[in-house]
Design a protein around this motif. Structure first.
Motif, PDB file in Angstrom:
ATOM      1  N   GLY A  63       0.789  -1.220   0.000  1.00 40.19           N
ATOM      2  CA  GLY A  63       0.000   0.000   0.000  1.00 40.19           C
ATOM      3  C   GLY A  63       0.825   1.275   0.000  1.00 40.19           C
ATOM      4  O   GLY A  63       2.040   1.268   0.226  1.00 40.19           O
ATOM      5  N   SER A 133      -1.316   3.455  -6.683  1.00 43.32           N
ATOM      6  CA  SER A 133      -2.314   3.136  -5.670  1.00 43.32           C
ATOM      7  C   SER A 133      -3.727   3.445  -6.143  1.00 43.32           C
ATOM      8  O   SER A 133      -4.649   2.619  -6.014  1.00 43.32           O
ATOM      9  N   ASP A 216      -5.830   0.669  -1.141  1.00 41.08           N
ATOM     10  CA  ASP A 216      -5.788   1.895  -0.335  1.00 41.08           C
ATOM     11  C   ASP A 216      -7.118   2.649  -0.386  1.00 41.08           C
ATOM     12  O   ASP A 216      -7.223   3.740  -0.931  1.00 41.08           O
TER      13      ASP A 216
END
Length: 224
Positions: A63, A133, A216
């Motif tokens: 992440g 992400s 995320d």
């Protein structure tokens, strides 16, 4: 499977160390230029690009927040090595020391270029991690290859757009600076594409070892 690993595991620590080593070594060997036929690059480019690939792996598995920690650690370690080298250069040499000029030529730094390099690295790496992400969440974890290429193009583009004007603005013609920005971003992205099969295997192995695949969702994308 949807939660971040709550501890610093051995694979994560190994990736962190490799990330920092790639940054430090790339700066140490940056002085050497290499002719690859259609272009001239620095030796540091080959090693530095590995940091973006490691960054992609960390974002994909652990992440954005852990990638952010690694980026700041890399920044700090690179700065520390640079300061230590400058301190070593300033130390008075022994009578037998005959390589001061060579040491200054290789490890001496121009403050403007050094500052541009640090700012560009930080911004480029953060943008790379952020794009990777956000694209993962938007795609539901699909199309890793596309995400790796696009995030690298954004990250390397940001790095080049910041570095070359800060380092060479007023020294080189702006047309040449723009050419350098485009060439560097494209070459580094091409490097990412060539090494993608290795990156895919590393990511798959990491997910298997760590039993995690972080998304995320609902996090802060603050840079600190």
């Amino acid at each position: 499977m949807n939660q971040s690993v709550p501890r610093f595991t051995l694979p994560f620590l190994v990736l962190t160390v490799l990330f920092c080593v790639c940054l430090i070594v790339s700066n140490l060997i940056e002085i050497k230029t290499v002719d690859i036929g259609f272009a001239t690059i620095t030796a540091g480019m080959v090693v530095f690009q590995l940091s973006y690939i490691i960054n992609d792996c960390i974002v994909e598995v652990y992440g954005f927040r852990k990638a952010r920690t690694v980026i700041w650690l890399g920044f700090a370690m690179n700065l520390l090595v640079t300061l230590f080298l400058q301190f070593a250069i300033l130390l008075p040499g022994a009578d037998s020391w005959q390589s001061q000029d060579a040491m200054e030529a290789v490890y001496g730094t121009v403050p403007r270029i050094l500052g541009a390099s640090f700012v560009a690295f930080l911004c480029g790496s953060m943008v790379n991690a952020l794009v990777m992400s956000k694209m993962k969440v938007a795609s539901g974890g699909r199309h890793f290859s596309l995400r790796a290429i696009v995030s690298t193009l954004w990250g390397e583009g940001t790095d080049s757009i910041i570095f070359f004007p800060l380092a060479f603005g007023g020294i080189l013609p702006w047309r040449e600076i723009v050419s350098l920005i485009v060439a560097q971003a494209l070459l580094k992205t091409a490097y990412e594409i060539v090494i993608l099969p290795v990156t895919l295997k590393v990511v798959k192995k990491l997910k298997s070892i760590e039993s995690t695949d972080t998304y995320d969702r609902g996090i802060s994308y603050s840079w600190w």
